[in-house]
Design a protein around this motif. Structure first.
Motif, PDB file in Angstrom:
ATOM      1  N   TRP B 115      59.994  43.399  24.225  1.00 31.98           N
ATOM      2  CA  TRP B 115      59.896  42.123  24.890  1.00 31.98           C
ATOM      3  C   TRP B 115      61.294  41.494  24.790  1.00 31.98           C
ATOM      4  CZ3 TRP B 115      55.920  43.882  21.603  1.00 31.98           C
ATOM      5  CH2 TRP B 115      54.732  44.234  22.277  1.00 31.98           C
ATOM      6  N   ASP B 116      61.399  40.261  24.415  1.00 33.73           N
ATOM      7  CA  ASP B 116      62.718  39.666  24.158  1.00 33.73           C
ATOM      8  C   ASP B 116      62.515  38.555  23.154  1.00 33.73           C
ATOM      9  OD1 ASP B 116      61.531  37.639  25.614  1.00 33.73           O
ATOM     10  OD2 ASP B 116      62.275  38.490  27.493  1.00 33.73           O
ATOM     11  N   GLU B 117      63.518  37.674  23.006  1.00 24.40           N
ATOM     12  CA  GLU B 117      63.344  36.669  21.955  1.00 24.40           C
ATOM     13  C   GLU B 117      62.594  35.433  22.444  1.00 24.40           C
ATOM     14  OE1 GLU B 117      67.020  35.725  24.091  1.00 24.40           O
ATOM     15  OE2 GLU B 117      66.048  37.539  23.370  1.00 24.40           O
ATOM     16  N   LYS B 118      62.139  35.490  23.735  1.00 28.15           N
ATOM     17  CA  LYS B 118      61.442  34.318  24.281  1.00 28.15           C
ATOM     18  C   LYS B 118      60.083  34.083  23.609  1.00 28.15           C
ATOM     19  CE  LYS B 118      62.003  34.556  28.969  1.00 28.15           C
ATOM     20  NZ  LYS B 118      62.647  35.500  29.573  1.00 28.15           N
ATOM     21  N   VAL B 119      59.744  32.810  23.539  1.00 24.52           N
ATOM     22  CA  VAL B 119      58.435  32.442  22.988  1.00 24.52           C
ATOM     23  C   VAL B 119      57.401  32.531  24.106  1.00 24.52           C
ATOM     24  CG1 VAL B 119      57.105  30.583  21.949  1.00 24.52           C
ATOM     25  CG2 VAL B 119      59.490  30.908  21.298  1.00 24.52           C
ATOM     26  N   ARG B 120      56.304  33.232  23.849  1.00 25.41           N
ATOM     27  CA  ARG B 120      55.250  33.377  24.862  1.00 25.41           C
ATOM     28  C   ARG B 120      53.955  32.835  24.317  1.00 25.41           C
ATOM     29  NH1 ARG B 120      57.122  38.380  27.432  1.00 25.41           N
ATOM     30  NH2 ARG B 120      59.194  38.489  26.535  1.00 25.41           N
ATOM     31  N   SER B 121      52.977  32.731  25.219  1.00 28.02           N
ATOM     32  CA  SER B 121      51.646  32.423  24.696  1.00 28.02           C
ATOM     33  C   SER B 121      50.594  32.828  25.710  1.00 28.02           C
ATOM     34  CB  SER B 121      51.523  30.944  24.358  1.00 28.02           C
ATOM     35  OG  SER B 121      51.126  30.234  25.494  1.00 28.02           O
ATOM     36  N   LEU B 122      49.429  33.085  25.223  1.00 27.51           N
ATOM     37  CA  LEU B 122      48.293  33.365  26.093  1.00 27.51           C
ATOM     38  C   LEU B 122      47.830  32.035  26.678  1.00 27.51           C
ATOM     39  CD1 LEU B 122      46.028  35.793  24.047  1.00 27.51           C
ATOM     40  CD2 LEU B 122      47.156  36.291  26.215  1.00 27.51           C
ATOM     41  N   PRO B 123      47.166  32.067  27.846  1.00 30.12           N
ATOM     42  CA  PRO B 123      46.574  30.827  28.332  1.00 30.12           C
ATOM     43  C   PRO B 123      45.440  30.391  27.404  1.00 30.12           C
ATOM     44  CG  PRO B 123      45.882  32.701  29.663  1.00 30.12           C
ATOM     45  CD  PRO B 123      46.947  33.200  28.748  1.00 30.12           C
ATOM     46  N   TYR B 124      45.108  29.107  27.450  1.00 31.47           N
ATOM     47  CA  TYR B 124      43.972  28.630  26.668  1.00 31.47           C
ATOM     48  C   TYR B 124      42.712  29.339  27.142  1.00 31.47           C
ATOM     49  CZ  TYR B 124      46.513  25.070  24.188  1.00 31.47           C
ATOM     50  OH  TYR B 124      47.363  24.440  23.335  1.00 31.47           O
ATOM     51  N   PHE B 125      41.859  29.739  26.176  1.00 27.76           N
ATOM     52  CA  PHE B 125      40.674  30.509  26.542  1.00 27.76           C
ATOM     53  C   PHE B 125      39.753  29.680  27.431  1.00 27.76           C
ATOM     54  CE2 PHE B 125      40.591  33.927  22.992  1.00 27.76           C
ATOM     55  CZ  PHE B 125      41.938  34.164  23.203  1.00 27.76           C
ATOM     56  N   THR B 126      39.580  28.394  27.059  1.00 37.54           N
ATOM     57  CA  THR B 126      38.846  27.469  27.930  1.00 37.54           C
ATOM     58  C   THR B 126      39.668  26.194  28.021  1.00 37.54           C
ATOM     59  OG1 THR B 126      37.587  26.906  25.975  1.00 37.54           O
ATOM     60  CG2 THR B 126      36.445  28.198  27.633  1.00 37.54           C
ATOM     61  N   GLY B 127      39.651  25.555  29.165  1.00 37.07           N
ATOM     62  CA  GLY B 127      40.413  24.312  29.334  1.00 37.07           C
ATOM     63  C   GLY B 127      41.899  24.603  29.370  1.00 37.07           C
ATOM     64  N   ASN B 128      42.715  23.589  29.055  1.00 34.23           N
ATOM     65  CA  ASN B 128      44.162  23.775  29.045  1.00 34.23           C
ATOM     66  C   ASN B 128      44.788  22.942  27.931  1.00 34.23           C
ATOM     67  OD1 ASN B 128      44.193  21.148  29.957  1.00 34.23           O
ATOM     68  ND2 ASN B 128      44.103  21.807  32.100  1.00 34.23           N
ATOM     69  N   GLU B 129      46.117  22.766  27.990  1.00 35.47           N
ATOM     70  CA  GLU B 129      46.839  22.098  26.901  1.00 35.47           C
ATOM     71  C   GLU B 129      46.299  20.707  26.593  1.00 35.47           C
ATOM     72  OE1 GLU B 129      48.340  23.339  29.584  1.00 35.47           O
ATOM     73  OE2 GLU B 129      49.230  25.156  28.766  1.00 35.47           O
ATOM     74  N   ILE B 130      45.827  20.025  27.651  1.00 35.67           N
ATOM     75  CA  ILE B 130      45.492  18.619  27.414  1.00 35.67           C
ATOM     76  C   ILE B 130      43.995  18.364  27.242  1.00 35.67           C
ATOM     77  CG2 ILE B 130      47.539  17.491  28.392  1.00 35.67           C
ATOM     78  CD1 ILE B 130      45.836  17.364  31.034  1.00 35.67           C
ATOM     79  N   SER B 131      43.174  19.402  27.493  1.00 37.18           N
ATOM     80  CA  SER B 131      41.747  19.154  27.309  1.00 37.18           C
ATOM     81  C   SER B 131      41.449  19.080  25.815  1.00 37.18           C
ATOM     82  CB  SER B 131      40.914  20.255  27.967  1.00 37.18           C
ATOM     83  OG  SER B 131      41.300  21.501  27.463  1.00 37.18           O
ATOM     84  N   SER B 132      40.512  18.237  25.449  1.00 38.87           N
ATOM     85  CA  SER B 132      40.189  18.131  24.033  1.00 38.87           C
ATOM     86  C   SER B 132      38.712  17.839  23.848  1.00 38.87           C
ATOM     87  CB  SER B 132      41.026  17.040  23.370  1.00 38.87           C
ATOM     88  OG  SER B 132      40.626  15.791  23.866  1.00 38.87           O
ATOM     89  N   VAL B 133      38.245  18.171  22.655  1.00 38.26           N
ATOM     90  CA  VAL B 133      36.853  17.913  22.302  1.00 38.26           C
ATOM     91  C   VAL B 133      36.878  16.878  21.199  1.00 38.26           C
ATOM     92  CG1 VAL B 133      34.747  18.976  21.427  1.00 38.26           C
ATOM     93  CG2 VAL B 133      36.348  20.327  22.802  1.00 38.26           C
ATOM     94  N   LYS B 134      35.966  15.924  21.255  1.00 41.53           N
ATOM     95  CA  LYS B 134      35.918  14.895  20.201  1.00 41.53           C
ATOM     96  C   LYS B 134      34.870  15.295  19.159  1.00 41.53           C
ATOM     97  CE  LYS B 134      38.424  11.209  21.755  1.00 41.53           C
ATOM     98  NZ  LYS B 134      39.506  10.666  20.964  1.00 41.53           N
ATOM     99  N   ILE B 135      35.306  15.348  17.915  1.00 38.78           N
ATOM    100  CA  ILE B 135      34.345  15.581  16.847  1.00 38.78           C
ATOM    101  C   ILE B 135      34.458  14.406  15.889  1.00 38.78           C
ATOM    102  CG2 ILE B 135      33.743  17.029  14.892  1.00 38.78           C
ATOM    103  CD1 ILE B 135      34.652  19.409  16.443  1.00 38.78           C
ATOM    104  N   TYR B 136      33.428  13.593  15.819  1.00 37.38           N
ATOM    105  CA  TYR B 136      33.454  12.388  14.988  1.00 37.38           C
ATOM    106  C   TYR B 136      34.732  11.593  15.209  1.00 37.38           C
ATOM    107  CZ  TYR B 136      29.513  14.545  12.650  1.00 37.38           C
ATOM    108  OH  TYR B 136      28.306  15.117  12.383  1.00 37.38           O
TER     109      TYR B 136
END
Lengths: 269, 297
Positions: B115-136
């Motif tokens: 590969w190279d020295e770049k930082v990679r990531s998989l997509p979010y399995f569900t939702g995206n970076e800004i979706s969130s779940v509220k727990i208490y």
């Protein structure tokens, strides 16, 4: 029929030759005992037969096939099982699990089958468990099946080890000093059990220091001294052998000190 | 935001990081139990899992990419055992541990070239970076739930495997008493290969689920190996379930130290607690004091 044939086995540790050109045979259906003073090479010979140590020369034939290049687990598959002088168990596992491990070599399912839990595999698991419980009952420990092996007493551990060895369905069972650490009553029961095992068709080769047990149950006795065979024959023939008497009692000491004589006596009490 | 919610937030982020440490620590334990070797290339399995999954995700749907990465890394784990550890089994344990460190460096360099020295990531399995779940009241990313769920399920499956299956029992037998296992007809060399494969698979799975949160890079593995090792020691070597507790604990300590101390002290606080525990209980929180049976499950 010759079940096991050891031909010119030799094993040295550094300068010490522990087993030197030993040859003997074990016939199907026999109980054969191997005796001799400490350091005679008995346990080394056991280790050679079960594949833990290679022999330097010669051959080990089991049912006519050379097994001395096989790995211990392959020798177990071939039908030779053994117990140790000090019971060698999986201490944190239960008695039942210990014995179930012994059935490993007699099962068909590999890792993939295990992971997928096919119905056949679940059936087999149940079958293994039943067979293991049977072996445990055979040695009289059914009430302890679920206890961890580490919590058992010495005599009971030995029985668990025996049950595990039987669970591999061996044709030849090697017992390394099965009576050591047992009291006279336990030793007597062990003698009966060994006979019972033989009567189910398992051939037995044992190393033992308890002469009354050896003379009582064996069909044939092999005497080792300093790594070599010095006598072989029926219990009564071996007891009368001059070489054997001199090895056990010292040369020219037919009338040894009473204490020494009683601890090493060859004759039945 | 109330302080309870803040505490919950830290706790959840600690548990998330801790689960990955736990996954690495379980891998350490599996290999240690089966072979006596501490595999410092364990973190590399996590990195490889993430990287391979990212690459595969360009060509295949996400679940296939993740499964493929796990299988490939498991094969790599088995291969490492076959190539390096099986032929060297009669050497000292220390030699083998040093080899694992060497392997870790080699794998990193290989990853840098592939590969190279770049930082990679998989997509979010569900939702995206800004979706969130509220727990208490605490907001967490759905990916955190994926991480926790995956790790819980793998730990339970591993437990079932070790307790109730033929091969699992054989594996425990090998670690408890290799000689007796051999004579009971178990091929212990293959069991060792299996241990490497399993722990590589676990590491890779961890690397995949954590990738959207922490990102994946060729050198992401080494720090994880150190934390995972610390978690395994903290829990008590030789016990995969204790490793879970050790991992979670280190993750939580880290998360709370960030809230009180400068971020630079992140690692310091985790290791300080580790040292403290080891002074009092040298065998780890759940290890057996005698050192006996250390290699049993």
């Amino acid at each position: 029929m010759k079940l096991l044939e050891v031909l010119n086995a030799r094993r040295s540790f550094g300068g010490l030759v522990a087993v030197d050109q030993v040859s003997f045979s074990v016939f199907s259906g026999q109980i054969k005992a191997m005796i001799g003073p400490n350091g005679a090479g008995k346990t080394t010979l056991f280790n050679i037969i079960s594949g833990l140590l290679p022999t330097e020369t010669g051959k080990i034939l089991f049912k006519g096939k050379n097994i001395h290049r096989l790995k211990p687990f392959q020798i177990a598959h071939a039908g030779i099982s053994r117990t140790f002088q000090n019971p060698s168990l999986f201490l944190k596992m239960s008695v039942l699990e210990n014995v179930m491990v012994g059935r490993h070599s007699r099962t068909r399912w590999g890792f993939i089958g295990c992971g997928l839990r096919f119905p056949g595999q679940i059936r087999e698991e149940k079958h293994i468990q039943e067979a293991a419980l049977e072996q445990i009952a055979y040695v009289g420990l059914e009430h302890l099946a679920d206890s961890p092996a580490g919590s058992l007493g010495f005599g009971q551990r030995r029985m668990v080890e025996l049950a595990r060895a039987l669970a591999t369905e061996p044709e030849l069972l090697l017992l390394d000093e099965p009576a050591s650490g047992l009291n006279p009553k336990e030793t007597e029961d062990l003698g009966l059990l060994i006979r019972k095992i033989r009567d189910t068709g398992v051939t037995i080769l044992l190393v033992e220091h308890d002469m009354s047990l050896v003379m009582d149950i064996s069909d044939d006795v092999l005497v080792l001294h300093n790594g070599s065979v010095i006598a072989e024959g029926t219990p009564s023939a071996v007891q009368d052998d001059q070489k054997v008497i001199s090895v056990y009692l010292g040369k020219g000491l037919a009338h040894a000190a009473p204490g020494e004589k009683s601890s090493m006596r060859l004759r039945r009490p | 935001m109330g302080s309870e919610i803040l505490i919950l937030q830290y706790l959840l982020s600690g548990i998330t990081k801790g689960s990955i440490y736990a996954m690495v620590a379980i891998g350490f334990n599996l290999i240690f139990s089966a072979t006596g070797v501490l595999n410092f290339a364990q973190g590399e399995f996590v990195m490889l899992g993430g990287m391979i999954a990212v690459t595969l995700s360009f060509y295949f749907p996400l679940p296939v990419a993740v499964a493929g990465a796990v299988v490939i890394v498991a094969c790599i784990g088995c291969l490492l055992e076959l190539l390096f550890f099986r032929p060297l089994r009669h050497h000292s344990i220390l030699h083998m541990i040093i080899i694992t460190i060497g392997l870790s460096i080699v794998i990193q360099e290989a990853a840098l070239h592939i590969w190279d020295e770049k930082v990679r990531s998989l997509p979010y399995f569900t939702g995206n970076e800004i979706s969130s779940v509220k727990i208490y009241g605490a907001a967490i990313s759905p990916q955190v739930l994926w991480v926790l769920g995956t790790i819980t399920v793998s730990v339970i499956l591993l437990h079932i495997f070790l307790r109730y299956t033929l091969q699992g029992r054989a594996m425990r037998a090998c670690s408890s008493n290799p000689e007796a296992a051999m004579l009971a007809g178990i091929n212990i060399s293959n069991m060792r290969t299996l241990a490497f494969g399993l722990s590589a698979a676990l590491g890779a799975l961890g690397g995949c689920v954590i990738s959207p949160i922490t990102m994946t890079q060729y050198e992401a593995g080494a720090p994880l190996a150190i934390k995972g090792f610390a978690a395994a020691i903290l829990g008590g070597l030789g016990n995969p379930m204790a490793a879970v507790a050790g991992g979670l604990l280190i993750g939580i300590i880290e998360a709370f130290s960030v809230s009180k101390l400068p971020a630079a002290y992140n690692d310091v606080s985790a290791f300080a607690i580790l040292l403290l525990v080891l002074f009092i209980r040298p065998h780890g929180l759940f290890g057996s004091p005698s050192g006996q049976g250390v290699r049993e499950f």
